[in-house]
Every structure is written in C-alpha cells, then in structure tokens.
Design a protein around this motif. Structure first.
Motif, PDB file in Angstrom:
ATOM      1  N   LEU A  88      -7.000   6.615  -7.450  1.00 41.40           N
ATOM      2  CA  LEU A  88      -7.985   7.501  -8.189  1.00 41.40           C
ATOM      3  C   LEU A  88      -7.687   9.178  -7.908  1.00 41.40           C
ATOM      4  CD1 LEU A  88     -11.381   5.636  -8.514  1.00 41.40           C
ATOM      5  CD2 LEU A  88      -9.432   6.316 -10.480  1.00 41.40           C
ATOM      6  N   ASN A  89      -7.534   9.362  -6.669  1.00 41.03           N
ATOM      7  CA  ASN A  89      -7.344  10.599  -6.042  1.00 41.03           C
ATOM      8  C   ASN A  89      -6.181  11.280  -6.492  1.00 41.03           C
ATOM      9  OD1 ASN A  89      -9.820  10.521  -4.600  1.00 41.03           O
ATOM     10  ND2 ASN A  89      -8.800   9.781  -2.742  1.00 41.03           N
ATOM     11  N   ARG A  90      -5.377  10.462  -6.849  1.00 41.84           N
ATOM     12  CA  ARG A  90      -3.895  11.178  -7.195  1.00 41.84           C
ATOM     13  C   ARG A  90      -4.198  11.634  -8.856  1.00 41.84           C
ATOM     14  NH1 ARG A  90      -3.467  10.418  -2.796  1.00 41.84           N
ATOM     15  NH2 ARG A  90      -1.684   9.902  -1.474  1.00 41.84           N
ATOM     16  N   PHE A  91      -5.159  11.184  -9.591  1.00 43.81           N
ATOM     17  CA  PHE A  91      -5.118  11.564 -10.934  1.00 43.81           C
ATOM     18  C   PHE A  91      -5.735  12.809 -11.004  1.00 43.81           C
ATOM     19  CE2 PHE A  91      -4.840   7.363 -12.362  1.00 43.81           C
ATOM     20  CZ  PHE A  91      -4.582   7.073 -13.567  1.00 43.81           C
ATOM     21  N   LEU A 137      -1.594   5.609 -21.775  1.00 46.06           N
ATOM     22  CA  LEU A 137      -1.179   5.186 -20.563  1.00 46.06           C
ATOM     23  C   LEU A 137      -2.125   5.322 -19.410  1.00 46.06           C
ATOM     24  CD1 LEU A 137       2.575   5.801 -20.828  1.00 46.06           C
ATOM     25  CD2 LEU A 137       1.360   3.435 -20.715  1.00 46.06           C
ATOM     26  N   GLN A 138      -2.909   6.666 -19.353  1.00 45.64           N
ATOM     27  CA  GLN A 138      -3.539   6.807 -18.300  1.00 45.64           C
ATOM     28  C   GLN A 138      -4.968   6.198 -18.250  1.00 45.64           C
ATOM     29  OE1 GLN A 138      -4.222  11.661 -17.821  1.00 45.64           O
ATOM     30  NE2 GLN A 138      -2.974  11.361 -19.585  1.00 45.64           N
ATOM     31  N   ILE A 139      -5.319   5.877 -19.464  1.00 46.70           N
ATOM     32  CA  ILE A 139      -6.425   5.104 -19.501  1.00 46.70           C
ATOM     33  C   ILE A 139      -6.544   3.583 -19.212  1.00 46.70           C
ATOM     34  CG2 ILE A 139      -8.473   4.266 -21.407  1.00 46.70           C
ATOM     35  CD1 ILE A 139      -8.683   7.143 -20.314  1.00 46.70           C
ATOM     36  N   GLN A 140      -5.065   3.019 -19.814  1.00 43.17           N
ATOM     37  CA  GLN A 140      -4.705   1.601 -19.366  1.00 43.17           C
ATOM     38  C   GLN A 140      -4.517   1.653 -17.915  1.00 43.17           C
ATOM     39  OE1 GLN A 140      -1.152   0.717 -21.649  1.00 43.17           O
ATOM     40  NE2 GLN A 140      -1.213  -1.438 -20.994  1.00 43.17           N
ATOM     41  N   LYS A 168       0.710  -1.259   0.043  1.00 44.38           N
ATOM     42  CA  LYS A 168       0.072  -0.031  -0.015  1.00 44.38           C
ATOM     43  C   LYS A 168       0.827   1.163   0.019  1.00 44.38           C
ATOM     44  CE  LYS A 168      -3.937   2.143   2.426  1.00 44.38           C
ATOM     45  NZ  LYS A 168      -4.811   1.946   3.494  1.00 44.38           N
ATOM     46  N   VAL A 169       1.750   1.394   0.914  1.00 43.09           N
ATOM     47  CA  VAL A 169       2.678   2.643   1.066  1.00 43.09           C
ATOM     48  C   VAL A 169       3.622   2.731  -0.211  1.00 43.09           C
ATOM     49  CG1 VAL A 169       4.207   3.801   2.368  1.00 43.09           C
ATOM     50  CG2 VAL A 169       2.873   2.202   3.717  1.00 43.09           C
ATOM     51  N   LEU A 170       4.047   1.653  -0.813  1.00 47.94           N
ATOM     52  CA  LEU A 170       5.029   2.076  -2.055  1.00 47.94           C
ATOM     53  C   LEU A 170       3.971   2.309  -3.064  1.00 47.94           C
ATOM     54  CD1 LEU A 170       7.670   1.692  -3.563  1.00 47.94           C
ATOM     55  CD2 LEU A 170       7.155  -0.627  -3.773  1.00 47.94           C
ATOM     56  N   ILE A 171       2.785   1.695  -3.515  1.00 44.08           N
ATOM     57  CA  ILE A 171       1.876   2.047  -4.492  1.00 44.08           C
ATOM     58  C   ILE A 171       1.485   3.410  -4.385  1.00 44.08           C
ATOM     59  CG2 ILE A 171      -0.102   1.420  -5.601  1.00 44.08           C
ATOM     60  CD1 ILE A 171       0.422  -1.437  -5.115  1.00 44.08           C
ATOM     61  N   SER A 172       1.069   3.779  -2.907  1.00 47.39           N
ATOM     62  CA  SER A 172       0.419   5.201  -2.752  1.00 47.39           C
ATOM     63  C   SER A 172       1.717   6.271  -3.091  1.00 47.39           C
ATOM     64  CB  SER A 172       0.160   5.393  -1.405  1.00 47.39           C
ATOM     65  OG  SER A 172      -0.888   4.599  -1.037  1.00 47.39           O
ATOM     66  N   ASN A 173       2.877   5.858  -2.854  1.00 49.54           N
ATOM     67  CA  ASN A 173       3.825   7.078  -2.886  1.00 49.54           C
ATOM     68  C   ASN A 173       4.232   7.134  -4.595  1.00 49.54           C
ATOM     69  OD1 ASN A 173       5.709   8.068  -0.685  1.00 49.54           O
ATOM     70  ND2 ASN A 173       4.881   6.154   0.061  1.00 49.54           N
ATOM     71  N   ILE A 174       4.089   6.014  -5.318  1.00 52.14           N
ATOM     72  CA  ILE A 174       4.084   5.886  -6.731  1.00 52.14           C
ATOM     73  C   ILE A 174       3.318   6.789  -7.252  1.00 52.14           C
ATOM     74  CG2 ILE A 174       4.343   4.604  -8.870  1.00 52.14           C
ATOM     75  CD1 ILE A 174       6.823   4.311  -7.302  1.00 52.14           C
ATOM     76  N   ALA A 175       1.800   6.295  -6.908  1.00 54.52           N
ATOM     77  CA  ALA A 175       0.782   7.136  -7.494  1.00 54.52           C
ATOM     78  C   ALA A 175       0.770   8.666  -7.198  1.00 54.52           C
ATOM     79  CB  ALA A 175      -0.504   6.546  -6.878  1.00 54.52           C
ATOM     80  N   ASN A 176       1.252   8.978  -5.926  1.00 55.87           N
ATOM     81  CA  ASN A 176       1.557  10.488  -5.786  1.00 55.87           C
ATOM     82  C   ASN A 176       2.436  11.240  -6.746  1.00 55.87           C
ATOM     83  OD1 ASN A 176       1.038  12.384  -3.753  1.00 55.87           O
ATOM     84  ND2 ASN A 176       3.077  12.380  -3.149  1.00 55.87           N
ATOM     85  N   GLN A 177       3.382  10.367  -7.306  1.00 53.56           N
ATOM     86  CA  GLN A 177       4.253  10.920  -8.379  1.00 53.56           C
ATOM     87  C   GLN A 177       3.354  11.529  -9.549  1.00 53.56           C
ATOM     88  OE1 GLN A 177       7.642  11.484  -7.878  1.00 53.56           O
ATOM     89  NE2 GLN A 177       7.222  10.508  -5.970  1.00 53.56           N
ATOM     90  N   LEU A 178       2.103  11.267  -9.657  1.00 56.79           N
ATOM     91  CA  LEU A 178       1.232  11.705 -10.650  1.00 56.79           C
ATOM     92  C   LEU A 178       0.976  13.020 -10.603  1.00 56.79           C
ATOM     93  CD1 LEU A 178      -1.095   8.532 -11.093  1.00 56.79           C
ATOM     94  CD2 LEU A 178       0.944   9.230 -12.457  1.00 56.79           C
TER      95      LEU A 178
END
Length: 1175
Positions: free
Chosen positions: A726-729, A739-742, A686-696
């Motif tokens: 989703l909130n990071r988009f 890539l966004q749609i994918q 969770k933490v790692l994926i959230s941080n990667i998503a935060n890069q968006l």
C-alpha cells in the motif's frame, strides 16, 4: 543592406592586386549576403537593395574570368577562380528571383561566348545555381528561352562549318561542347520546373537525335525530350510521338548504318514514357506495343555481327513498355506481352551464356561471354515480369504457368555465367512469391488456356503452389551450398527464403516434403561453416523458421520436424553472433506456443526439457549481452505461461532469486515483471513482491499491476507485506485506474487489510471521472466497507457528467442493505439525479412494487425524465410492460428510451418481432422518437443481423420517412450490411428528406473500409449539389440559412475518403468540387472542398489547369481580408487557420504550373501569413 559597408568591399575585391585581399573581401560579401537572406522579404526595401546585391554577384562573376593571369600567374588565378565558384555554391540555395534572373543570364552569356579556357567556370556556376536554388524561385524563363535560341543557332553554325572548305575542326568541336553543356543545363531546368516553358521545341531535339554525330548531344537531347513531354499538354505530347518519332523509326531498317539512329529514337521514346507515359492515349499505346512486337520479330533477320546493337534496342523498347504498364490502355496487351517476353528469358543468340553449353566454334570469330551484351535483354525481360506482378499481381497465375513446367525455362537460366541474370531471377522469384500470396489462389485451367504460347509449348495448364515451393527450395539449397556463388546472390536468395516462409507457411505446414526440405536448408545454414554460410544467411534461416511456425493444421509428420527444429535452435543460440542468439530464443518462444496450441505436452516433453535446461544454464550467466538476457527472460515467461508444470520447486526458487538480482537492471525490468507473475508458493515471496511493488514508484505500467495481482493471489502475503504494498501506491490515477483498483481489491480479499481514508477518497474521486466502472472492479466499493466516506466523496465530487459511475459506486454500498431501493424511492425528491443513477443498477439486486408508478410520475412532471426512463428500462423484467407504457403514451419519447435500455441490458429472444414492433410504432412519430427507435434497431442489428436483414432492407422501401430514417440510423451499429451498400447509394438519387440523406452519408462514411464502389461521383452528385437556402426575418435583421449545408459537407468528406481509398478518375470529382465553388461560402463546405483539391494537387496538379481562374478569384479576397485582420492584432482567427493552411498549400503546389498562381502567392502569402499557418 548597409551600402556604406558593402561598396568599399566590392571596390577592393575588384581592384586590389593582392589575391588574399580579394579572397577575404569575397568571403565578407558572401557573409553579408547570407545575413541578408536570413531576414524575411521586405517589399520596397528589397527593391532598393537589388542593385547592391547584383554588384556583389558581379564580383564573383568577374573573379571567374582569367583577368589576373598576367599579373599574378596561373596558380593565383586558379585560387581566385576556385574561391568564386565556392561563393556561388554557398549562395545558390539562398538566392531570390531577381538575382537569379540577373546572374544566370550573365553566366549563360559567358559560358557561350567566353574563351574556351574559362567557359567551363561559368558553366559550373550556372549549373550550381540551377541545381540548388529553391524550387519556389521561378525566374529562369528567359534563361531557358535563350538556351533554346542558342541551341538552334549553334546547330546552324555547325552545319555551315561542316560544308565549308576550311579546316575548322576546333571551331566545330567548340560548338559541339557548348551545345552539350546547354542541353545539360536545359534538362536540369526542365526537370525542376516542368511547367516553366510552354513552347514545343521537339523538332530541334529530334534533329539532334537523328542527325548529330556527337554522342553527348544525342544523349542530352533524349533527356531533354523526356522532360519536354511533361511540359506539353496531352494532345501535343501524343502528336509529337505519333507524327514525329514513330514515323522515323518505321522508315529505318535494322542495318549497320541505321542502328545508332534507331537506338536513340527509341531512347527518346523511353524518356518520354518515363516522364509522361500515363498521358499516352489508346492509339499511341497500341502503336508502341506493336512496334515492340515488330522489333522482336526482326530477331531472325539480324546477323551475329549486329546482335549486340539489336539487343540494346530491344532492351530500351522493353524498358519503355515497363513505363507504360501502369497506363490503363496497356491492360489489353497483358496476355500478348507475357507471350512475347517469355522467350526472351532464354534470349541467348550467341549461345555462350549457359554453363552446360560449350562453344561449338573453335575459331576466334565466335563471341565469348565477355563480348556478349544480350544478357541485358534477359535481365530486362525478368524486370518486365516483376513490374507486371507489382501492378497486376493476379497475372502471377499466367506467368507461373508460362515459366514453370517441363521446359523449366526460368530454372534453366540459373546456370547462367552472368551473375546479373542469376540475381535478377532471384528478385523476380521473390516478386512471384509475393504476388501469389496476395491472390491466394491456385491456377485455373480456363485462365491459362488464354495463353496460346503455353499450349504450343505443351506446358501443363496448372502448376500448384506447393510444386512451385518445392522447386524454389531446391534452387535455394543449391545456391547456399555453392561456395563459388557471389555473396550478393546469396544475400538475395536469403530474401527469397524469407518470402517463401512468410507467404507460403500455410502450404508448407501441410506438405511433408516442403516442411522437411525447408528445415533441412535451415539446419545446413546454422550448422554449416562460416565460409559457406554468412551470418546473414544464418539469421535469415532462423527468421524463416519463425514464419513457418504459424501452424493452423497440425499433422503427425510435423512432430519429428518440430523436434528437429528445437535441436537446430538450441545449436543456433550457441553461435557467437548476438542477433542469431536473440532470434533463436525468440523462435523458441514461437515453437513453445505451437506446442501448446496444437499438441499434447507429453508429445514434446523431451524437447521442453532441453529448452528448459538451456534456459536455466544461460540465464545464470552474468556477462551475456543485455538483448540476449531480455530474450531469455521473455522465453522463460512463455515457457511458464504454457508449460509451467515442467519446472520443479527448486528451479522456480532459483529463477526467483536470479530475477530478484536482475530486477535492478533497468533494461530487463519489463521482461522480469512479465516472468515473475507465474511464480507460485514461493518460500519467501516478501522480497520479490516488495521489489515488484517498488516498481510502482517508477512507472504505472499495466504489466506491473498485473504481475502484482498474480503474485498476491498465488503467494502468502501477510499484513506487513500488505502495508508495504500500500505504501508503494503513490496515488490513484486516471491512467490504469481499473488495474489499480483491481490490485487493491485483490489485496483486500487476500489479506483483509483496511485501506487508508485518503486512498478510498481518491479511488472514488477518480472513479467518478470514468465513463463507467468495469464490472470486474465494482465489488471493490463494497469490499472496503466504508459507506460514509464513499457517500461523502460522491456528494462532494458529484457533477452531471459523473452520474453513471456515481450510480455504480453508490449501488455497491447499498446492494446488500435491505430496503435500500425502497428508501431511495421514498426520498426521491432530494438529490434525485444521484438516486436515479443508483437505482439504474440497484434494480439488479432489489425490487419495489411502486417503482414504475413513481418513475412514470417523474416523466409526467418532467423531473429528470430522461434518467427516469432509463431506470424504467432496468426495473422492468418483461418487455410487454414497456410496450403497454408506450401504447398508453405513444408520443412520449422517454418510454422509447426505456425500451432502448431494456434491449441493451437484456438478451432478446425474438429480435425480429421487436424490430417489427419498433418500425410499426415509429410511423407518424417525430424525429426524436425515430432516432431512438433507430438506435434500438441498431442494437438488435448488431447482435442479430442475419435474422433482421430482410426486415431492414424491405423497410427502406417504406413510404414513411420515419421508418426509412430509423432503418438508416440503425446501420451505424454494424458493417455487415456493406455488401448491400449499392441500395444506399441508389437511395441518394431518389430520397428527398435531408435528415435521411445525412444519415445515409454518415452510415457510408462510418463503414468506408467495407464498401467497394468505383463510380461514387454519379451517386453523390445529388447530395453534393443539394441546396436548401432560406431567409429568416427576425425583424431587425434577416438571417440566411442553408439546411443542406451539413449534408454537402459530409458528402465532400465521404468523397475525400474514397479518393484516399481508390484510384478514382479525377475529372468528374473536380466538376463536383468546383460546382458553385465561389458562391458556396460556408466554411463547413468550403474546407472539405479545399482538402480534396489539396490532395489532387499532390497527385496531379496539371489536371487543375482549367480551374486556376476560379481558385484565384476565390482565394484573393480571402487572403486580402486575412492580411488586414492580422494587422489589427485583436482578431481571434483560430477558426480560419485550417482554411488558410489549405489555401497556402494549394497555391504552393500550383505555383510552378502557373505564372498567375505564382504571382498571387508572392503577393499575398507573406511571412506573416506563413507564421500564422504554422502556429
């Protein structure tokens, strides 16, 4: 300029006895002039200011004299003079033509006639002006004329003084000094403005060279003569050398009395070859080569006392030959030149240059290496070989065979005492390696037999490249190991090692001995002491290792060497030098890829474990340099990508934790994002994926989306984490849309999350801006399961340009709805365009019996008939159906469009039959059908060229214009026909139809990179000179039209591309460019002509000399009209900008070569026009 302000400053600067006041007033005058020069030129106002400006310069001029000596003393005098010189230095780059002419003549006069103690001051300032004024300032004609006159007078004076009985040594010396100074100024003027002076004063310079006893006069006269060569036309240039210089050299014998004259005559020829060698004619080139050969043959007649002077002459002649190597006529001497200069590699008449040879003479008479200058000949011979290889790399085969073999002439010279020769040998070897790589061929026996010298020396007719590499590696190892060798030699040797790795990697990987040797050298460099091996050598060794890892043919012997390479690299990454560590890790990445591509994992399991262990140990260290950390994370990503199974779950978790910590460091973000995509089944992702998503939130880089997609697919993602992602988009954007749609598509598939309405609407809205929706994300619009929202957004956003993606999107929400295709057809009368676009894709999933009937009716009624035709192509499953429709409606172009759609979306099993059918159908049809059939044929050609080549080129001979046009039209889809481009060029001479000719030019232009043709102009003449002028009477007015205008424009564009690609003969091109140059007033044809002229101006402005009058006649009215329009300030002149920019650039490039062009430039290229061009 403010006269009331400046006049008192001038008066005080000239009359005030206080040197400080003089200094300050001079400074103030300089500041005033600087401010004035910063303003644009103002015509009549500048004329009024000119007297004032000249008076300012008169102040600095007066300060250069020694008039203050009696009043103030020598120290104050130097203070004032130094300040005056400084003012000239400051103002020189800003000066304009009028003041340059005025002050230069004053300074010249004083530098000749002034007292000896101040002449140097005037000379320094004149030199500053000549060196620093803008090259656009052309006002030194009178100065140049005066210098030449004075040189003649001074020469006569010196001769008179020399024959008089008086003791006049000082007077002679003064005259000599002035001559040397004037020659230096003259050479500066000629180097900056080669076309300023058109008279031939070669006799004056040659007299100086042959008769003057002063070294400075001879040397400066040689330099001037070289610049004079660039001023003369080709006929005068060749006459000067053939009738005046070469006869001198023939008459002189190689003896003590004549050596100096011979030397400087050859030096003058050398300068001429340097400046104008490309203009030497065939006879002159032959004479120079034969003269050189004669000089070399004189060697046996020269006694040891004179050998150094002889060597200097030989060196200068060789340098002259080097400048001629690019001359076309020099090609016929290539083989003879190789034979002549090969022995010069060993040119050591004093026998003192080689370490192994001891001095056979005990007395002091025999020269030692300190008094030996014959090494310069050896160096020049090597340099000549280098130049030959640059200009004609194919000669490497002959050069290689001449210099390598049993005698080892080149390698023997590595024992030189002179370090310059060793360095030159290494530089030559680098050139040899590069040339052999360009040609990529081994030696051919027939070619080598052309060299009689090689047969005489019993050198083998063939030496393989791998043998060359082995010899070079032995030499490199020897140099690296020798602690006494100079660092400059070792530095060049590292470049040789790199070149071998870069250009011979394919040969090295197949040779056990070479592969082992190069790795041995690298190992010695990395593990050797810093006393013997510099960081530069170590780094070069690693870079060499990287280049030889381009393994395309695996072999068993490579395994052990590759394992050794891993150990060497693991040693390298422990070095202190950061660049070595970084390149060490980068090379480990490369070696991992080699393992993956060429070998089984088990073969290198131990090596992989060693790399992994080092990686994990180092990546945990906090205080490493950021660049090293980047390379570590990049290595980790490569290791995971290729051999992810070698990591245990605990190691993956450890790397995930450290990645999470390092993710906060911006410099490492991209490397970490690239790594973590390979992490699977993490305990708590969770933490790692959230941080990667935060890069968006920070960037929308493609790699961030790719990593997020991989992490979502390979790890457990719950609803809460899905909402967090989703909130990071921020929003859906055009950039990285796919890539966004994918990412959203994967998130829906994995978690089943419902997307917010706003995100759905954005994805549809932006999707409609795409050219088309990629097939891999089409399913997204079906997965979100919100047909009403999608339909609303499509209807709201729909415009004509979005029909294709709109059809794709709408198809996705209907494809699984039974009867949706029939429903669309039954309601086709409303919102027809969207429905037709959707049907185009929906036919893949559903069928309807009445579809073809409905679509044919739309075509008949001309209701969106083009779209309806495309839908027919997607609806029909049998090509025979479309052929039936074409036969029923032979002149209805829409059914050909249907056939085009069918061939694009279906695999055609019988392309030759379809091609023949199309070409039969097109005969007698209009150009619209011909164009569509050409596109159909092009699609088939792109996929099946070999099977269609014969049909295609046979059909080009068809009497039918439509058949020929369709065939030409098809060629834009492929470049495989380029080898037959000669057929198209020949068609340009015989074809009459303008549309076919235009299509040929377009096809040739599109495939320019694949076409080889030198004599292009002879074929293009017919299209460049094609005119189809008509007068169309519209009652109230008559319009003139030229139907061949676009053909000419495209032909000039093609000609321009060939000029960029090939070194073409310019004269025939200029003939075409200037044919009807004045009369052809269409911008579509004039602008490409101007572009070609501008490129020729950059290459060789001299060749345009005969066309100056045409250019001026054309440009003057255009510039006049532009000035008038610019003054009106209500004209939209954007369309004129490119044409005016080219005209200005052409005039700028030619103004130094023509007074008339310069006058036009000054008169019309105003500040306003310059600003207009730069906007």
């Amino acid at each position: 300029m403010d006269q009331k302000k400046i006049d008192p400053l001038i008066l005080e600067a000239l009359t005030n006895p206080d040197p400080d006041i003089q200094y300050m007033r001079a400074e103030e005058l300089t500041n005033e002039l600087t401010t004035y020069y910063g303003k644009p030129e103002q015509g009549m106002e500048d004329e009024k200011n000119q007297k004032l400006i000249n008076n300012c310069y008169r102040v600095f001029y007066q300060h250069l004299s020694s008039q203050y000596r009696e009043i103030q003393g020598i120290g104050i005098e130097l203070f004032i003079i130094g300040n005056a010189i400084r003012q000239f230095q400051r103002l020189a780059p800003l000066m304009r033509s009028r003041e340059v002419s005025y002050i230069s003549l004053e300074l010249l006069k004083s530098s000749i006639e002034g007292m000896s103690d101040v002449r140097e001051n005037y000379h320094i300032c004149l030199q500053e002006i000549v060196e620093k004024i803008s090259s656009q300032v052309i006002s030194l004609e009178e100065v140049q004329e005066t210098i030449i006159q004075k040189l003649d007078e001074l020469k006569v004076n010196v001769k008179k003084l020399q024959v008089s009985n008086q003791i006049v040594h000082q007077e002679i010396q003064k005259n000599v000094e002035i001559q040397a100074e004037l020659l230096k100024i003259l050479s500066l003027i000629m180097s900056r403005w080669p076309k300023l002076y058109y008279k031939d004063f070669g006799d004056l310079l040659l007299d100086n060279i042959t008769n003057s006893n002063e070294l400075s006069i001879r040397k400066n006269s040689c330099v001037c003569l070289g610049h004079l060569g660039a001023c003369l036309n080709q006929e005068s240039l060749n006459h000067l050398i053939q009738q005046k210089i070469l006869p001198f050299t023939k008459e002189l014998k190689f003896d003590q009395q004549n050596f100096t004259k011979i030397l400087y005559l050859n030096q003058s020829l050398n300068y001429l070859a340097k400046s104008s060698g490309k203009y030497f004619d065939k006879t002159l080139v032959e004479q120079i080569f034969y003269r050189y050969i004669q000089t070399q043959n004189e060697h046996s007649k020269i006694d040891l006392d004179n050998i150094n002077q002889y060597a200097e002459i030989l060196e200068i002649q060789l340098l002259t030959i080097n400048y001629l190597l690019s001359n076309y006529y020099a090609r016929s001497f290539d083989l003879q030149l190789i034979e002549q200069i090969t022995p010069l590699i060993d040119f050591d008449p004093l026998g003192v240059a080689t370490i192994e040879e001891e001095n056979a003479y005990e007395d002091d008479y025999y020269a030692d290496e300190t008094s030996d200058s014959t090494w310069r000949v050896r160096r020049c011979a090597l340099y000549t070989f280098q130049e030959l290889l640059k200009i004609q790399p194919q000669l490497y085969k002959l050069i290689l065979s001449a210099l390598f073999g049993p005698n080892q002439i080149i390698m023997k010279r590595m024992n030189e005492k002179n370090p310059e020769i060793k360095l030159s040998i290494i530089q030559f070897l680098i050139g040899l390696v590069q040339a052999s790589a360009i040609i990529k061929e081994d030696i051919n026996i027939m070619e080598v037999e052309q060299l009689s010298l090689i047969k005489q020396r019993s050198i083998p007719a063939s030496i393989s490249l791998i043998e060359l590499v082995e010899q070079l590696l032995e030499q490199i190892q020897s140099i690296f190991k020798d602690s006494q060798e100079q660092q400059s030699l070792k530095s060049e040797t590292t470049k040789l090692l790199l070149a071998i790795g870069q250009y011979f990697h394919s040969q090295i990987q197949t040779s056990h001995s070479c592969f082992s040797k190069i790795v041995e050298i690298i190992n010695e460099s990395i593990t050797g002491s810093s006393m013997h091996y510099s960081n530069e050598q170590k780094l070069a060794s690693i870079l060499t290792m990287k280049t030889i890892l381009k393994i395309t043919e695996s072999a068993e012997f490579q395994v052990q060497i590759l394992q050794q390479m891993v150990l060497i690299l693991l040693e390298a990454v422990n070095q202190k030098y950061i660049r070595i560590q970084v390149e060490g890790y980068n090379t480990l990445e490369k070696i991992i890829e080699v393992f993956k591509l060429n070998f089984e994992e088990v073969t290198f399991s131990q090596s992989l474990a060693q790399i992994k262990q080092n990686l994990i140990t180092k990546i945990l260290i906090d205080n490493l340099d950021q660049e090293i950390k980047q390379s570590l994370f990049s290595l980790a990503a490569t290791l995971f990508k290729n051999f992810g199974s070698i990591f245990s779950k605990a190691e993956v978790e450890q790397l995930a934790q450290i990645s999470l910590v390092r993710l906060q460091i911006e410099a490492l973000t991209n490397n970490i994002i690239n790594l973590v995509q390979y992490f699977k089944n993490l305990n708590d992702p969770k933490v790692l994926i959230s941080n990667i998503a935060n890069q968006l939130q920070r960037n929308d880089k493609a790699q961030t989306y790719n990593t997020l997609i991989q992490l979502i697919q390979n790890n457990k993602v719950d609803q809460q984490l899905a909402v967090d992602i989703l909130n990071r988009f921020k929003q859906i954007t055009i950039e990285n849309y796919d890539l966004q749609i994918q990412t959203l598509q994967v998130l829906i598939k994995v978690t089943g999350i419902k997307l917010p309405e706003q995100l759905i609407r954005e994805s549809v809205k932006i999707g409609l801006y795409q050219t088309k929706i990629k097939s891999e994300i089409e399913d997204y619009f079906h997965l979100i399961n919100q047909p009403q929202i999608i339909e609303q957004e499509v209807s709201r956003q729909l415009g004509k340009e979005e029909l294709y993606p709109a059809g794709q999107i709408y198809c996705q929400i209907l494809k699984n709805v039974p009867g949706s295709l029939s429903s669309l057809y039954s309601s086709i009368g409303t919102n027809r365009q969207l429905k037709l676009s959707t049907l185009r894709f929906l036919h893949k999933y559903q069928k309807d019996q009445k579809a073809i009937e409905i679509l044919c009716k739309l075509i008949k009624d001309n209701q969106d008939s083009d779209l309806a035709a495309i839908v027919i192509g997607s609806a029909i499953s049998d090509i025979q159906q479309i052929q039936n429709l074409i036969e029923q409606n032979p002149n209805q172009y829409q059914f050909y469009q249907a056939l085009k759609e069918f061939t694009e979306i279906n695999t055609i099993s019988n392309p030759a039959n379809i091609a023949s059918y199309i070409l039969n159908q097109v005969n007698g049809k209009d150009k619209t059908i011909s164009t569509i059939c050409g596109d159909i044929l092009g699609g088939l050609v792109k996929q099946n060229y070999k099977s269609l080549e014969q049909i295609l080129f046979e059909s080009l001979k068809s009497p039918s214009q439509n058949v020929r046009f369709s065939c030409i039209q098809s060629l834009k889809y492929s470049n495989q026909w380029a080898s037959k481009s000669q057929i198209l060029f020949e068609m340009l001479q015989n074809e009459k139809d303008i549309q076919i000719l235009t299509a040929i030019i377009k096809a040739l232009t599109q495939n320019i990179q694949h076409i080889k043709l030198i004599n292009l102009t002879q074929y293009l003449t017919f299209t460049l000179r094609r005119y189809e002028e008509k007068e169309l009477n519209f009652g109230n007015f008559v319009e003139k039209r030229d139907d061949a205008k676009d053909l000419r424009s495209l032909s000039f564009d093609l000609l321009e591309l060939f000029i960029d690609k090939y070194n073409l003969e310019m004269k025939p091109i200029l003939v075409e460019v200037f044919d009807k140059f004045v009369e052809d007033k269409y911008d579509e044809t004039r602008i490409p002509r101007l572009r070609i002229i501008q490129k020729i101006v950059k290459k060789d402005p001299v060749i345009l000399g005969q066309y100056y009058e045409i250019l001026i006649k054309t440009f003057e009215p255009i510039l006049k009209t532009l000035i008038q329009n610019l003054q009106k300030q209500d004209q939209n002149l954007d369309k004129e900008k490119e044409k005016i920019r080219l005209i200005v650039q052409i005039l700028q490039g030619l103004r130094q070569n023509s007074k008339e062009v310069d006058e036009i430039y000054r008169k019309y290229v105003t500040k306003q026009i310059q600003d207009f061009v730069c906007q």
